[in-house]
Design a protein around this motif. Structure first.
Motif, PDB file in Angstrom:
ATOM      1  N   LEU A 193       0.680  -1.309   0.038  1.00  0.00           N
ATOM      2  CA  LEU A 193      -0.088   0.106   0.162  1.00  0.00           C
ATOM      3  C   LEU A 193       0.949   1.379   0.145  1.00  0.00           C
ATOM      4  CD1 LEU A 193      -2.629  -0.970   2.510  1.00  0.00           C
ATOM      5  CD2 LEU A 193      -3.053  -1.029   0.148  1.00  0.00           C
ATOM      6  N   ALA A 194       1.914   1.021   0.569  1.00  0.00           N
ATOM      7  CA  ALA A 194       2.850   2.318   0.722  1.00  0.00           C
ATOM      8  C   ALA A 194       3.782   2.639  -0.762  1.00  0.00           C
ATOM      9  CB  ALA A 194       3.984   2.135   1.694  1.00  0.00           C
ATOM     10  N   GLY A 195       3.589   1.333  -1.825  1.00  0.00           N
ATOM     11  CA  GLY A 195       4.101   1.587  -2.928  1.00  0.00           C
ATOM     12  C   GLY A 195       5.366   0.586  -3.058  1.00  0.00           C
ATOM     13  N   ASN A 196       5.778   0.021  -2.144  1.00  0.00           N
ATOM     14  CA  ASN A 196       6.832  -0.996  -2.392  1.00  0.00           C
ATOM     15  C   ASN A 196       6.497  -2.329  -1.993  1.00  0.00           C
ATOM     16  OD1 ASN A 196       8.945   0.621  -3.221  1.00  0.00           O
ATOM     17  ND2 ASN A 196       9.123   1.643  -1.542  1.00  0.00           N
ATOM     18  N   PRO A 197       5.899  -3.096  -3.102  1.00  0.00           N
ATOM     19  CA  PRO A 197       5.443  -4.449  -2.730  1.00  0.00           C
ATOM     20  C   PRO A 197       6.615  -5.356  -2.158  1.00  0.00           C
ATOM     21  CG  PRO A 197       4.645  -3.740  -4.953  1.00  0.00           C
ATOM     22  CD  PRO A 197       5.645  -2.697  -4.454  1.00  0.00           C
ATOM     23  N   ARG A 198       7.686  -5.036  -2.305  1.00  0.00           N
ATOM     24  CA  ARG A 198       8.744  -5.704  -1.747  1.00  0.00           C
ATOM     25  C   ARG A 198       9.357  -5.133  -0.568  1.00  0.00           C
ATOM     26  NH1 ARG A 198      11.239  -8.739  -6.877  1.00  0.00           N
ATOM     27  NH2 ARG A 198       9.399  -9.616  -7.647  1.00  0.00           N
ATOM     28  N   GLY A 199       8.877  -4.182  -0.073  1.00  0.00           N
ATOM     29  CA  GLY A 199       9.513  -3.445   1.015  1.00  0.00           C
ATOM     30  C   GLY A 199       9.376  -3.886   2.434  1.00  0.00           C
ATOM     31  N   SER A 200       8.849  -5.054   2.484  1.00  0.00           N
ATOM     32  CA  SER A 200       8.348  -5.721   3.834  1.00  0.00           C
ATOM     33  C   SER A 200       9.715  -5.378   4.921  1.00  0.00           C
ATOM     34  CB  SER A 200       7.978  -7.246   3.644  1.00  0.00           C
ATOM     35  OG  SER A 200       9.043  -7.826   3.154  1.00  0.00           O
ATOM     36  N   ARG A 201      10.677  -5.872   4.429  1.00  0.00           N
ATOM     37  CA  ARG A 201      11.841  -5.562   5.661  1.00  0.00           C
ATOM     38  C   ARG A 201      12.092  -4.213   5.779  1.00  0.00           C
ATOM     39  NH1 ARG A 201      16.723  -8.991   6.069  1.00  0.00           N
ATOM     40  NH2 ARG A 201      15.625  -9.033   7.974  1.00  0.00           N
ATOM     41  N   ALA A 202      11.791  -3.249   5.018  1.00  0.00           N
ATOM     42  CA  ALA A 202      11.989  -1.855   5.423  1.00  0.00           C
ATOM     43  C   ALA A 202      10.880  -1.378   6.337  1.00  0.00           C
ATOM     44  CB  ALA A 202      11.710  -1.110   4.115  1.00  0.00           C
ATOM     45  N   VAL A 203       9.537  -2.085   6.152  1.00  0.00           N
ATOM     46  CA  VAL A 203       8.581  -1.698   7.064  1.00  0.00           C
ATOM     47  C   VAL A 203       8.840  -2.063   8.667  1.00  0.00           C
ATOM     48  CG1 VAL A 203       6.095  -2.398   7.766  1.00  0.00           C
ATOM     49  CG2 VAL A 203       6.706  -1.956   5.297  1.00  0.00           C
ATOM     50  N   GLY A 204       9.565  -3.272   8.517  1.00  0.00           N
ATOM     51  CA  GLY A 204       9.936  -3.914  10.157  1.00  0.00           C
ATOM     52  C   GLY A 204      10.992  -2.714  10.546  1.00  0.00           C
ATOM     53  N   TRP A 205      11.790  -2.582   9.643  1.00  0.00           N
ATOM     54  CA  TRP A 205      12.969  -1.372  10.178  1.00  0.00           C
ATOM     55  C   TRP A 205      12.310  -0.199  10.623  1.00  0.00           C
ATOM     56  CZ3 TRP A 205      17.570  -1.359  11.860  1.00  0.00           C
ATOM     57  CH2 TRP A 205      18.316  -0.404  12.056  1.00  0.00           C
ATOM     58  N   ILE A 206      11.207   0.198   9.847  1.00  0.00           N
ATOM     59  CA  ILE A 206      10.668   1.847  10.136  1.00  0.00           C
ATOM     60  C   ILE A 206       9.984   1.654  11.296  1.00  0.00           C
ATOM     61  CG2 ILE A 206       8.833   3.115   9.329  1.00  0.00           C
ATOM     62  CD1 ILE A 206       9.537   2.461   6.440  1.00  0.00           C
ATOM     63  N   LEU A 207       9.347   0.590  11.690  1.00  0.00           N
ATOM     64  CA  LEU A 207       8.686   0.238  13.056  1.00  0.00           C
ATOM     65  C   LEU A 207       9.677   0.280  14.017  1.00  0.00           C
ATOM     66  CD1 LEU A 207       5.847  -0.238  11.715  1.00  0.00           C
ATOM     67  CD2 LEU A 207       5.671  -2.382  12.935  1.00  0.00           C
ATOM     68  N   HIS A 208      10.459  -0.520  14.056  1.00  0.00           N
ATOM     69  CA  HIS A 208      11.706  -0.421  14.951  1.00  0.00           C
ATOM     70  C   HIS A 208      12.333   0.975  15.222  1.00  0.00           C
ATOM     71  CE1 HIS A 208      14.888  -1.938  17.360  1.00  0.00           C
ATOM     72  NE2 HIS A 208      15.840  -1.251  16.613  1.00  0.00           N
ATOM     73  N   SER A 209      12.209   1.603  14.290  1.00  0.00           N
ATOM     74  CA  SER A 209      13.079   3.062  14.364  1.00  0.00           C
ATOM     75  C   SER A 209      12.202   4.068  14.714  1.00  0.00           C
ATOM     76  CB  SER A 209      13.549   3.173  13.001  1.00  0.00           C
ATOM     77  OG  SER A 209      14.059   4.563  12.897  1.00  0.00           O
ATOM     78  N   SER A 210      10.681   4.006  14.305  1.00  0.00           N
ATOM     79  CA  SER A 210       9.711   5.054  14.623  1.00  0.00           C
ATOM     80  C   SER A 210       8.769   4.806  15.462  1.00  0.00           C
ATOM     81  CB  SER A 210       9.242   5.480  13.180  1.00  0.00           C
ATOM     82  OG  SER A 210      10.357   5.793  12.285  1.00  0.00           O
ATOM     83  N   THR A 211       8.534   3.660  15.998  1.00  0.00           N
ATOM     84  CA  THR A 211       7.589   3.387  17.004  1.00  0.00           C
ATOM     85  C   THR A 211       7.445   4.199  18.384  1.00  0.00           C
ATOM     86  OG1 THR A 211       7.356   1.061  16.503  1.00  0.00           O
ATOM     87  CG2 THR A 211       6.656   1.766  18.636  1.00  0.00           C
ATOM     88  N   HIS A 212       8.616   4.535  18.860  1.00  0.00           N
ATOM     89  CA  HIS A 212       8.769   5.349  19.998  1.00  0.00           C
ATOM     90  C   HIS A 212       8.465   6.780  19.699  1.00  0.00           C
ATOM     91  CE1 HIS A 212       9.969   6.540  23.739  1.00  0.00           C
ATOM     92  NE2 HIS A 212      10.897   7.355  23.515  1.00  0.00           N
ATOM     93  N   LYS A 213       8.879   7.476  18.405  1.00  0.00           N
ATOM     94  CA  LYS A 213       8.719   8.563  17.997  1.00  0.00           C
ATOM     95  C   LYS A 213       7.073   9.039  17.707  1.00  0.00           C
ATOM     96  CE  LYS A 213      13.300   8.687  16.097  1.00  0.00           C
ATOM     97  NZ  LYS A 213      13.988   8.621  15.148  1.00  0.00           N
ATOM     98  N   TYR A 214       6.458   7.961  17.013  1.00  0.00           N
ATOM     99  CA  TYR A 214       4.828   8.260  16.577  1.00  0.00           C
ATOM    100  C   TYR A 214       4.261   7.439  17.538  1.00  0.00           C
ATOM    101  CZ  TYR A 214       7.711   9.900  12.704  1.00  0.00           C
ATOM    102  OH  TYR A 214       8.435  10.829  11.656  1.00  0.00           O
ATOM    103  N   ASN A 215       4.507   6.816  18.339  1.00  0.00           N
ATOM    104  CA  ASN A 215       3.921   5.913  19.176  1.00  0.00           C
ATOM    105  C   ASN A 215       2.759   5.152  18.134  1.00  0.00           C
ATOM    106  OD1 ASN A 215       2.480   5.339  21.489  1.00  0.00           O
ATOM    107  ND2 ASN A 215       1.092   6.644  21.511  1.00  0.00           N
ATOM    108  N   LEU A 216       3.297   4.334  17.395  1.00  0.00           N
ATOM    109  CA  LEU A 216       2.651   3.432  16.575  1.00  0.00           C
ATOM    110  C   LEU A 216       1.986   2.481  17.101  1.00  0.00           C
ATOM    111  CD1 LEU A 216       5.167   3.699  13.476  1.00  0.00           C
ATOM    112  CD2 LEU A 216       3.076   5.113  13.835  1.00  0.00           C
ATOM    113  N   PRO A 217       0.843   1.626  16.555  1.00  0.00           N
ATOM    114  CA  PRO A 217       0.160   0.432  17.317  1.00  0.00           C
ATOM    115  C   PRO A 217       0.859  -0.577  16.392  1.00  0.00           C
ATOM    116  CG  PRO A 217      -1.273   1.511  15.464  1.00  0.00           C
ATOM    117  CD  PRO A 217      -0.035   2.266  15.601  1.00  0.00           C
ATOM    118  N   TRP A 218       2.240  -0.887  16.832  1.00  0.00           N
ATOM    119  CA  TRP A 218       2.929  -1.836  16.449  1.00  0.00           C
ATOM    120  C   TRP A 218       2.484  -3.309  16.374  1.00  0.00           C
ATOM    121  CZ3 TRP A 218       4.710  -5.072  20.314  1.00  0.00           C
ATOM    122  CH2 TRP A 218       4.690  -4.696  21.072  1.00  0.00           C
TER     123      TRP A 218
END
Length: 109
Positions: free
Chosen positions: A33-58
């Motif tokens: 949905l974000a535009g990169n069908p194969r960016g699953s690993r990046a999503v994991g990295w983004i969560l790990h990196s930004s959860t604390h900043k954006y308070n995401l429902p990880w």
DNA sequence: CGCGTGACTCAGG
DNA sequence: TCCTGAGCCACGC
């Protein structure tokens, strides 16, 4: 906002924040949905990196096969399990029934 | 710009 | 169902 990150990253964050309570999404789905069908690993990295900043429902983001991303028994695993259960998502043996809880953007009730 | 790392996914066996 | 290898992407150094 101090959002100096890529569009993909911003999109991923927004998508995750769009996942309704009681539903879950997979890394692959978010990446697609974000535009990169194969960016699953990046999503994991983004969560790990930004959860604390954006308070995401990880806790609503799981693997494509319906299992949690953490090692069964680990602190994070139990924490995610507890959060999902509190939202109404049943987790059995570290697995979630995607047929019931997978978030479909097209079907958003 | 190259390399290593990570909360991933897919295809085979 | 479980294990392995290869591919992909963003980020920090």
């Amino acid at each position: 906002m101090e959002t100096k990150q890529n569009y993909f990253t911003q999109r991923v964050i927004k998508l995750i924040l769009s996942v309704p309570k009681g539903k879950v999404a997979t890394y692959g789905l978010i990446a697609k949905l974000a535009g990169n069908p194969r960016g699953s690993r990046a999503v994991g990295w983004i969560l790990h990196s930004s959860t604390h900043k954006y308070n995401l429902p990880w806790q609503r983001i799981i693997k494509s096969d319906g299992r949690l991303s953490f090692v069964a028994g680990s602190t994070k695993f139990l924490s995610q399990c507890k959060k999902l259960d509190a939202e109404g998502v049943l987790v059995i043996n570290g697995r979630v029934d995607l047929k019931k809880y997978l978030w479909n953007k097209s079907r958003s009730i």
